[in-house]
Write a protein that holds these residues in place. Structure first.
Motif, PDB file in Angstrom:
ATOM      1  N   ALA A 150       0.827  -1.209   0.000  1.00 23.73           N
ATOM      2  CA  ALA A 150       0.000   0.000   0.000  1.00 23.73           C
ATOM      3  C   ALA A 150       0.862   1.259   0.000  1.00 23.73           C
ATOM      4  O   ALA A 150       0.575   2.222  -0.716  1.00 23.73           O
ATOM      5  N   SER A 151       1.923   1.256   0.804  1.00 25.54           N
ATOM      6  CA  SER A 151       2.765   2.449   0.880  1.00 25.54           C
ATOM      7  C   SER A 151       3.526   2.677  -0.425  1.00 25.54           C
ATOM      8  O   SER A 151       3.639   3.814  -0.898  1.00 25.54           O
ATOM      9  N   PHE A 152       4.027   1.610  -1.033  1.00 20.58           N
ATOM     10  CA  PHE A 152       4.725   1.783  -2.307  1.00 20.58           C
ATOM     11  C   PHE A 152       3.747   2.165  -3.409  1.00 20.58           C
ATOM     12  O   PHE A 152       4.075   2.972  -4.292  1.00 20.58           O
ATOM     13  N   GLU A 153       2.544   1.615  -3.371  1.00 22.12           N
ATOM     14  CA  GLU A 153       1.544   1.962  -4.378  1.00 22.12           C
ATOM     15  C   GLU A 153       1.212   3.447  -4.329  1.00 22.12           C
ATOM     16  O   GLU A 153       1.031   4.104  -5.360  1.00 22.12           O
ATOM     17  N   MET A 154       1.168   3.999  -3.118  1.00 23.66           N
ATOM     18  CA  MET A 154       0.905   5.425  -2.966  1.00 23.66           C
ATOM     19  C   MET A 154       2.031   6.238  -3.606  1.00 23.66           C
ATOM     20  O   MET A 154       1.782   7.208  -4.335  1.00 23.66           O
ATOM     21  N   ALA A 159       4.033   9.543  -8.165  1.00 22.68           N
ATOM     22  CA  ALA A 159       5.095   9.769  -9.149  1.00 22.68           C
ATOM     23  C   ALA A 159       4.565   9.656 -10.575  1.00 22.68           C
ATOM     24  O   ALA A 159       5.104  10.269 -11.499  1.00 22.68           O
ATOM     25  N   THR A 160       3.497   8.877 -10.767  1.00 18.09           N
ATOM     26  CA  THR A 160       2.932   8.665 -12.095  1.00 18.09           C
ATOM     27  C   THR A 160       2.025   9.811 -12.521  1.00 18.09           C
ATOM     28  O   THR A 160       2.086  10.280 -13.658  1.00 18.09           O
ATOM     29  N   ARG A 161       1.216  10.291 -11.605  1.00 17.32           N
ATOM     30  CA  ARG A 161       0.092  11.147 -11.985  1.00 17.32           C
ATOM     31  C   ARG A 161       0.357  12.646 -11.871  1.00 17.32           C
ATOM     32  O   ARG A 161      -0.391  13.437 -12.425  1.00 17.32           O
ATOM     33  N   LEU A 162       1.388  13.038 -11.130  1.00 17.00           N
ATOM     34  CA  LEU A 162       1.590  14.458 -10.905  1.00 17.00           C
ATOM     35  C   LEU A 162       2.942  14.923 -11.437  1.00 17.00           C
ATOM     36  O   LEU A 162       3.974  14.633 -10.834  1.00 17.00           O
ATOM     37  N   PRO A 163       2.964  15.642 -12.553  1.00 18.82           N
ATOM     38  CA  PRO A 163       4.243  16.170 -13.042  1.00 18.82           C
ATOM     39  C   PRO A 163       4.799  17.242 -12.109  1.00 18.82           C
ATOM     40  O   PRO A 163       6.005  17.436 -12.006  1.00 18.82           O
ATOM     41  N   VAL A 164       3.892  17.963 -11.428  1.00 18.72           N
ATOM     42  CA  VAL A 164       4.296  18.951 -10.430  1.00 18.72           C
ATOM     43  C   VAL A 164       3.495  18.681  -9.172  1.00 18.72           C
ATOM     44  O   VAL A 164       2.279  18.532  -9.215  1.00 18.72           O
ATOM     45  N   MET A 165       4.161  18.564  -8.037  1.00 16.67           N
ATOM     46  CA  MET A 165       3.489  18.285  -6.776  1.00 16.67           C
ATOM     47  C   MET A 165       3.698  19.414  -5.794  1.00 16.67           C
ATOM     48  O   MET A 165       4.833  19.833  -5.561  1.00 16.67           O
ATOM     49  N   VAL A 246      -5.925  12.401  -5.652  1.00 16.67           N
ATOM     50  CA  VAL A 246      -5.037  12.180  -6.796  1.00 16.67           C
ATOM     51  C   VAL A 246      -4.591  10.726  -6.953  1.00 16.67           C
ATOM     52  O   VAL A 246      -3.886  10.402  -7.896  1.00 16.67           O
ATOM     53  N   THR A 247      -4.975   9.843  -6.037  1.00 21.45           N
ATOM     54  CA  THR A 247      -4.671   8.416  -6.184  1.00 21.45           C
ATOM     55  C   THR A 247      -5.927   7.619  -5.873  1.00 21.45           C
ATOM     56  O   THR A 247      -6.903   8.156  -5.347  1.00 21.45           O
ATOM     57  N   ASP A 248      -5.904   6.323  -6.204  1.00 18.94           N
ATOM     58  CA  ASP A 248      -7.037   5.479  -5.842  1.00 18.94           C
ATOM     59  C   ASP A 248      -6.724   4.605  -4.630  1.00 18.94           C
ATOM     60  O   ASP A 248      -7.394   3.612  -4.372  1.00 18.94           O
ATOM     61  N   ALA A 290       9.284  -4.302  -8.779  1.00 19.65           N
ATOM     62  CA  ALA A 290       7.887  -4.060  -8.416  1.00 19.65           C
ATOM     63  C   ALA A 290       7.086  -3.559  -9.611  1.00 19.65           C
ATOM     64  O   ALA A 290       5.960  -4.014  -9.867  1.00 19.65           O
ATOM     65  N   LEU A 291       7.659  -2.619 -10.370  1.00 20.56           N
ATOM     66  CA  LEU A 291       6.957  -2.086 -11.533  1.00 20.56           C
ATOM     67  C   LEU A 291       6.763  -3.162 -12.597  1.00 20.56           C
ATOM     68  O   LEU A 291       5.715  -3.220 -13.250  1.00 20.56           O
TER      69      LEU A 291
END
Length: 312
Positions: A150-154, A159-165, A246-248, A290-291
């Protein structure tokens, strides 16, 4: 050695059971629904519920060592109370059955750092398990890197969905992640070392990063390292709601995990390295694995069912 694994269908348990079987142990898995258990052949499956103490007795019969890999964050609500009750039921059953050892996977973090509710609950479970007659071996870990964590998925989804955080200050907190293969190697390995009974050890991989660096390294493997802008006004609680947007990742899981990111989680006592020999996996290699496993899972799920054939 006859070994019981609770939480056998969870992320860590799924990796631990085959390793124990390969090591020649007689493995018992304790699951809520035996019909849905799809673990490796060779394990004895006992159906029950950690919150129904009587169902633990058949699982504990003849057991030499029992792994406690249960936590209640996915259940929502007052997970601390549920964790407390589950641990008490488990240690009482183990003591009644004459189990010699309990092995527990807890969380890294110094008590003086005002632990988050999640880490505080993990520590309380540790104390409850240590209160019984069986000797407790505790391994404490930070983020576990692997497909299904769960923590790595977060981390991966951010890292996947936000080009700027725009992130809270916890991105500068230091963390020592560890590959799932290394975690289960330590968990299985302590059984071969009686001197680890009654001891607490900290386990981690060979690399220490800030969460900012972890996000950037995961993003780089995904082909787009995010630009991270920390701001002081985004509290851990507010950022847990942001994670939900921003995540599921389930909010009930994300919130206690996020609130724990303010606590540095770095190994301060590495005695276990001199006892259990593990070839540590570098962070980048663990992420790559993992990926790759996640891609394989998605591709398998997308494959169409084969067309039925007519016998000739």
């Amino acid at each position: 050695m006859r070994v019981l694994v609770t939480g056998a269908t969870g992320f860590v348990g799924r990796h631990l059971v085959p390793l124990l079987l390969d090591a020649g142990h007689d493995v018992v898995v304790f699951v809520r629904d035996a019909a849905r258990y799809d673990g490796p052949p060779g394990a004895d499956v006992v159906e029950g519920d950690i919150f129904e103490p009587a169902t633990l007795d058949p699982a504990m019969a003849g057991v030499d060592a029992a792994y406690y890999l249960i936590h209640s964050m996915h259940a929502g609500g007052d997970f601390e109370a549920r964790d407390r009750l589950a641990a008490r039921n488990f240690v009482d059953a183990a003591e009644s059955a004459g189990v010699g050892r309990i092995v527990y996977l807890g969380g890294l973090g110094e008590d003086r750092d005002r632990l988050s509710a999640h880490l505080r609950s993990r520590r309380e479970v540790e104390h409850i398990l240590a209160s019984g007659a069986p000797a407790l071996t505790t391994l404490r870990a930070a983020i576990i890197v692997g497909a299904g964590s769960a923590s790595f998925e977060m981390v991966r989804q951010l890292a996947t969905r936000l080009p700027v955080m725009v992130t809270p200050q916890w991105v500068e907190t230091r963390c020592q992640p560890i590959a799932i293969a290394d975690v289960v190697a330590y968990l299985a390995g302590v059984l071969d070392h009686p001197e680890t009974a009654g001891e607490t050890y900290e386990i981690g991989g060979p690399d220490v990063f800030t969460y900012r660096e972890m996000l950037q390294r995961v993003g780089a493997q995904l082909g787009h390292a995010p630009r991270i802008v920390p701001v002081p006004v985004l509290t851990p609680r507010l950022s847990s709601y942001w994670i939900g947007l921003v995540t599921d990742v389930d909010t009930g899981v994300a919130r206690p995990l996020i609130e724990g990111l303010k606590n540095p989680v770095v190994v301060g006592d590495d005695r276990i390295r001199d006892i259990v020999e593990v070839e540590e996996t570098p962070f980048d290699a663990a992420v790559e694995r993992a990926l790759r496993e996640e891609r394989g899972t998605r591709e398998n799920a997308a494959e169409p069912e084969p067309e039925p054939t007519t016998p000739t």
